[in-house]
Design a protein around this motif. Structure first.
Motif, PDB file in Angstrom:
ATOM      1  N   PHE A   1       1.664   2.469  -3.277  1.00 36.80           N
ATOM      2  CA  PHE A   1       0.127   3.367  -4.360  1.00 36.80           C
ATOM      3  C   PHE A   1      -0.434   4.296  -2.996  1.00 36.80           C
ATOM      4  N   VAL A   2       0.825   5.070  -2.001  1.00 39.09           N
ATOM      5  CA  VAL A   2       0.882   5.811  -1.656  1.00 39.09           C
ATOM      6  C   VAL A   2      -0.446   7.904  -2.747  1.00 39.09           C
ATOM      7  N   ASP A   3       0.686   7.773  -3.213  1.00 42.13           N
ATOM      8  CA  ASP A   3       0.056   8.744  -4.481  1.00 42.13           C
ATOM      9  C   ASP A   3      -1.293   8.168  -5.197  1.00 42.13           C
ATOM     10  N   VAL A   4      -1.661   7.957  -5.284  1.00 45.75           N
ATOM     11  CA  VAL A   4      -3.233   8.043  -5.632  1.00 45.75           C
ATOM     12  C   VAL A   4      -4.040   8.436  -4.436  1.00 45.75           C
ATOM     13  N   PRO A   5      -5.185   9.702  -4.892  1.00 43.31           N
ATOM     14  CA  PRO A   5      -5.882   9.824  -3.393  1.00 43.31           C
ATOM     15  C   PRO A   5      -6.599   8.735  -2.878  1.00 43.31           C
TER      16      PRO A   5
ATOM     17  N   ASP B   1       0.662  -1.250   0.127  1.00 47.16           N
ATOM     18  CA  ASP B   1      -0.351   0.137  -0.061  1.00 47.16           C
ATOM     19  C   ASP B   1       0.898   1.505  -0.088  1.00 47.16           C
TER      20      ASP B   1
ATOM     21  N   ALA C   1      -9.941   7.224  -4.008  1.00 43.89           N
ATOM     22  CA  ALA C   1     -10.255   7.182  -5.349  1.00 43.89           C
ATOM     23  C   ALA C   1      -8.919   5.109  -5.050  1.00 43.89           C
ATOM     24  N   ARG C   2      -9.006   5.053  -3.952  1.00 44.65           N
ATOM     25  CA  ARG C   2      -7.779   3.964  -3.796  1.00 44.65           C
ATOM     26  C   ARG C   2      -9.047   2.777  -3.779  1.00 44.65           C
ATOM     27  N   LEU C   3      -9.303   1.254  -4.339  1.00 46.59           N
ATOM     28  CA  LEU C   3      -9.965   0.094  -3.742  1.00 46.59           C
ATOM     29  C   LEU C   3      -8.913  -0.735  -3.127  1.00 46.59           C
ATOM     30  N   THR C   4     -10.428  -0.607  -2.249  1.00 40.78           N
ATOM     31  CA  THR C   4     -10.072  -1.880  -1.182  1.00 40.78           C
ATOM     32  C   THR C   4     -10.326  -3.221  -1.873  1.00 40.78           C
ATOM     33  N   GLY C   5     -10.278  -4.526  -1.234  1.00 39.71           N
ATOM     34  CA  GLY C   5     -11.363  -5.662  -2.155  1.00 39.71           C
ATOM     35  C   GLY C   5     -10.622  -5.509  -3.359  1.00 39.71           C
ATOM     36  N   THR C   6     -11.316  -6.811  -4.011  1.00 45.16           N
ATOM     37  CA  THR C   6     -11.417  -6.596  -5.014  1.00 45.16           C
ATOM     38  C   THR C   6     -13.029  -5.504  -6.079  1.00 45.16           C
ATOM     39  N   ILE C   7     -13.317  -5.853  -6.736  1.00 43.49           N
ATOM     40  CA  ILE C   7     -14.035  -5.445  -7.338  1.00 43.49           C
ATOM     41  C   ILE C   7     -15.829  -6.215  -7.410  1.00 43.49           C
TER      42      ILE C   7
END
Lengths: 452, 524
Positions: free
Chosen positions: A27-31, A24, A34-40
């Motif tokens: 991916f710190v630069d992703v707001p 994680d 907008a960060r997804l946790t778990g699958t879609i």
């Protein structure tokens, strides 16, 4: 997840080299929002090779493939037998999984093939030079119109009524945004040829005349008078070939004066593939080579004096000139060009001529047989392996009904020209070497029953 | 864990014997065989195929029968197999080893994908076959479309674009059509320096005026410069995210909001979607259109230059303007191909057709097989491992190679280095050619343009730690040699099928087709 080689131990070791506590942190630069946790939601997890193959096979079974039925479809895509060694060779990993040859010292395989391909295409189309391929015939046609605009500094292209309507649609799409004027009318079934009409429509604003050969109805015409008229008016002649096998039997457009010849190369080596990937062929006269879009492979020498090949004239390309580039395309159809080139090498001149003669002979036989069916008239007096039948009722309905009976009869003009109801009874029939005498009888019998 | 930065061998002993070995009479070297051109070894009388005799019927060719010699040499089947097999061995490919071309994404190509794409039920279908006979193929397109929409959090998808740059064109045409539908003739497209080179070319091709937006010193879009330039003449902003410096555009949402407030649209170059798939949905960041290079993110083979495939996902605002043809599921469960014949009322605003048929079916089949093999959990792991591998390379080499944005936060799926700090006269090119001798395909050179002597390294998620360590060892050794001024490096490659090729000669005197030397002499 059989394609992913890292183990959890690897991941931990690598994170500690990086100095990160967890994935994680990368991916710190992703707001945060907008960060997804778990699958879609609604998407399944990974499946075994066997399960995926079963799923795909189930989808494939819902289709009636060309080889399972008497098959007569053409109109820009043709079914030919492709020798087994073509598919074997293109599946060699060194060809299949290579990238664009940006490092020529270790890409001579691809580069030599492209050089050979360019030479084969130039000779087949009757031109001085060819490029290393485009997306497909329709986009190559569009690019040819753009090239004619750059050369003549004029913005009006005249499109023959015999040009594939989908190619016309592509040109129309692009013209809306580039400001090209396009002149085009749908074909009239009572005119033997539209060459005279095309000659009459050339004016001082004309950048090019675009003519298909053989045309969408299967007709073939001498292009030399058209080339002469275009040149006299300062315009170019662009010829479009959607069935390159034809050029084993009929004169090359370049030899009749065409300045740019483009084509769909799918017919040789590539296969139907439900529309893509296909292979755009693009060739022209030597004097226009620096205006030609797409990739070019050229011969040179290496530091030890040995012959070698490189991508060249890249000053026309998007990665050098950005907004001033000749075209925005940055790929070619490399693998399809390879398949074309291998198939062409297997054929050779002798094989290509034999193949073309066989196609023409079978088509003539079919045309004779089918025009005996009551309610059927043959439109063309000249053709290569494709011709148009005029039926006594709407060909769209006939095609659908015959498909239900397991006969793939051809392409209805109604589907190709929905805005021109007057030609709805036209059926374009293609006959290649894959068609048997029994297939022709099946089609004749089915038409007889349907038109009775 | 510092083993990668220390304790590795520095410059290896120069290997001299290979290029000092005696020449062979044939030019071949054991398994490495020189191969002449088909025009030199074939003949127009030779063929590798047999056909049934043609029926004897009257010709319908009229006066157009081709009588001239075409000049196409043929080879027998075995000669053909040897010719192309020998040529194939002069190629580097992902099947041979790591292929770290940044921004191009060369990952493993599973062979299952090849197998399913060749099923006759997909490969042997005509694009104009009656729709009742191709329900499985249309269903496949629809299924892939659903995956792309859900993974990106968008509203619709245009499947027809035939490559990434064709997708860019599609996205911009949608934007232009949407603007025209509201009677808004905007003229300008803004393209940040950190965007792909095709972006400005595409915008210009669509008739737009292109203006650059500078990058910040840390390698991202200069937000203030962008905001200052937005106005009623701006149609779209084209952003590459993750960008070509390998960085995530942190301000993406802020940028999108500002662009939308100015009445313009956000185009995102999605070539680098593999870095974020399953972890970030571009729709959540306010993107209006984004192409997805199926051959990159979902691994379809690139075949020495193509084909590619570039479906474009679209926001709700842009979806009505997408190209023909497209697939639609009907109430009865059947799937229709919507094209000129039956477009009807539901999509009257389509900008039209952009290729003859409905896209790269052969690539759709491969991409869907790849997607189903990974599933939602595996695709997320793809992004994580791609990013992990890139950062591992960045941090394992940033003591010997300059990493211009090494302090700008983690890189995404690609690590960017520069030629700063090499000895006088040594360049990125020397490092790249040295890598060839070490058995690796070089990284992307001199791109992105914002960095002098750029080296863009993209390992992808399908490389093992052992493969990465071997690559790191090679690059570290080359960096040390270039810093030490090892002149031998300038002659690399020594062990490839060819030494450095003269590209200037090729451009100055273009030889693009083969000419029989005998005829060429006669013509002089």
């Amino acid at each position: 997840m059989r394609y992913l080689p890292l183990t959890d131990t690897d991941r931990q070791e690598m994170l500690s080299v990086i100095g990160a506590a967890s994935i994680d942190d990368l991916f710190v630069d992703v707001p945060a929002e907008a960060r997804l946790t778990g699958t879609i939601a609604g998407l399944p997890d990974h499946a075994s090779e066997l399960a995926v193959e079963r799923h795909m096979a189930a989808l494939a079974r819902k289709n009636l493939s060309a080889g399972e039925a008497p098959f007569f479809l053409g109109a820009g895509a043709y079914r030919h037998h492709v020798p087994a060694s073509v598919d074997h060779l293109i599946q060699r990993g060194e060809f299949l999984t290579a990238y664009t040859p940006y490092q020529p010292e270790i890409a001579q395989g691809t580069l030599q093939v492209l050089f050979e391909f360019q030479t084969q295409v130039a000779r087949l189309l009757g031109c001085d030079v060819a490029n290393a391929s485009m997306y497909d015939g329709s986009t190559a046609c569009w690019e040819a119109i753009g090239m004619a605009r750059r050369i003549t500094k004029r913005g009006k292209a005249i499109l023959s009524s015999g040009l594939h309507p989908h190619y016309v649609s592509v040109a129309r799409t692009m013209a809306k945004f580039t400001g090209d004027a396009l002149a085009h009318e749908a074909p009239a079934l009572d005119a033997a040829t539209d060459i005279d009409a095309l000659i009459a429509s050339i004016d001082k604003d004309t950048s090019c005349v675009v003519v298909q050969y053989p045309d969408i109805l299967g007709r073939i015409a001498d292009l030399a008078p058209l080339a002469e008229a275009a040149h006299a008016a300062g315009a170019l002649l662009v010829a479009v070939v959607t069935e390159p096998v034809a050029l084993g039997a009929i004169k090359a457009p370049g030899h009749m004066g065409a300045d740019i010849v483009v084509g769909e190369g799918q017919s040789i080596g590539v296969g139907l593939q439900f529309g893509g990937p296909y292979l755009g062929l693009f060739a022209c006269k030597q004097k226009y080579v620096r205006q030609m879009p797409g990739r070019l492979c050229g011969e040179t020498v290496d530091a030890a004096g040995k012959r070698g090949f490189v991508l060249t004239l890249s000053t026309r390309e998007q990665h050098i000139r950005r907004e001033k580039a000749t075209s925005n395309i940055c790929t070619n159809s490399g693998l399809c060009a390879l398949a074309f080139s291998i198939h062409m090498t297997l054929l050779g001149e002798r094989g290509l001529r034999e193949l073309a003669t066989l196609n023409h002979g079978l088509a003539a036989q079919a045309a004779d047989r089918l025009s005996q069916v009551p309610g059927v008239t043959l439109l063309n007096d000249s053709f290569f392996n494709e011709f148009t039948l005029i039926l006594s009722k709407d060909a769209r309905d006939v095609v659908r009904t015959l498909a239900d009976k397991g006969v793939l009869a051809g392409v209805s003009l109604g589907r190709l020209f929905p805005q021109t109801p007057a030609i709805g009874n036209g059926l374009v029939v293609a006959v290649t070497e894959t068609v048997t005498a029994e297939d022709i009888e099946s089609l004749a019998a089915a038409l007889e029953e349907e038109l009775a | 864990m510092t083993m990668l930065k220390e304790g590795r061998p520095t410059a290896p002993e120069p290997v001299k014997e290979a290029h000092m070995a005696p020449a062979t009479a044939t030019g071949n070297r054991a398994l490495m065989l020189e191969e002449a051109l088909i025009f030199e070894i074939g003949s127009t009388a030779t063929t590798g195929v047999d056909f049934a005799p043609a029926p004897s019927v009257a010709s319908r060719l009229g006066k157009l029968a081709r009588t001239d010699a075409i000049g196409l040499p043929g080879l027998s089947e075995q000669e053909t197999v040897r010719h192309y097999t020998r040529l194939s061995r002069q190629n580097y490919a992902i099947d041979l080893g790591l292929f770290p071309l940044g921004s191009c994404t060369m990952k493993h190509n599973p062979r299952l994908n090849e197998k399913v794409a060749r099923m006759p039920g997909f490969a042997d279908l005509h694009p104009l076959a009656p729709q009742s006979t191709v329900q499985g193929a249309l269903g496949l397109i629809n299924e892939l479309a659903v995956w792309l929409i859900k993974l990106t959090g968008m509203h619709g998808v245009a499947m027809t674009p035939k490559a990434g740059a064709h997708g860019e064109l599609c996205g911009l045409l949608c934007i232009r059509a949407a603007l025209e539908a509201r009677g808004d003739a905007r003229q300008v497209v803004l393209v940040p320096e950190s965007a792909h080179g095709t972006n400005p070319a595409t915008a210009a091709f669509c008739g737009y005026k292109v203006e650059d937006i500078p990058a910040t010193p840390e390698g991202r879009v200069d937000l203030e410069a962008l905001k200052a330039r937005l106005g009623p003449d701006v149609a779209a902003v084209m952003i590459t995210n993750p960008n070509t410096c390998g960085l995530f555009e942190r301000d993406m949402k802020t940028i999108s909001d500002a662009v939308h407030a100015a009445g313009a649209f956000v185009y995102c170059d999605g070539a680098n979607f593999n870095a974020i798939v399953g972890r970030v949905r571009p729709g959540d960041l306010g993107v209006d259109a984004m192409h997805i290079n199926l051959h990159k993110t979902f691994s379809t083979p690139h075949g020495g230059g193509g084909p590619g495939s570039g479906p474009v996902v679209l926001s709700e605002a842009l979806s009505p303007f997408g190209p023909l043809p497209y697939t639609a599921r009907m109430a009865d469960g059947s799937i229709h191909l919507i094209e000129e014949e039956n477009v009807g009322e539901e999509m009257p605003q389509s900008f039209g057709r952009m290729s003859a048929f409905h896209g790269q079916m052969g690539m759709f089949t491969r991409a869907l097989a790849y997607i189903l093999s990974h599933g939602a959990d595996g695709l997320r792991q793809v992004a994580e491992d791609a990013v992990l591998n890139a950062n591992y390379i960045l941090r394992s080499l940033d003591d010997v190679l300059d990493a211009p944005f090494g302090d700008s936060g983690p890189c995404m799926h690609e690590a960017l280095f520069s030629d700063k700090g090499l000895a006088e006269g040594f360049t990125t090119l020397d490092i790249a050619k040295g890598l060839i001798d070490e058995g690796f395909h070089p990284m992307t050179m001199y791109f992105p343009l914002v960095v002098h002597g750029a080296m863009l390294v993209e390992p992808t998620e399908t490389e093992s730690k052992a493969a990465l360590d071997q690559f790191i060892l090679a690059l570290r050794s080359l960096a040390e040699r270039a810093k030490a001024g090892d002149e031998a490096l300038k002659g690399a490659p020594y062990h490839a099928p060819r030494r450095r090729l003269d590209e200037t000669l090729a451009a100055r005197k273009p030889v693009l087709t083969w000419t029989d030397p005998a005829l060429a002499v006669a013509a002089e």
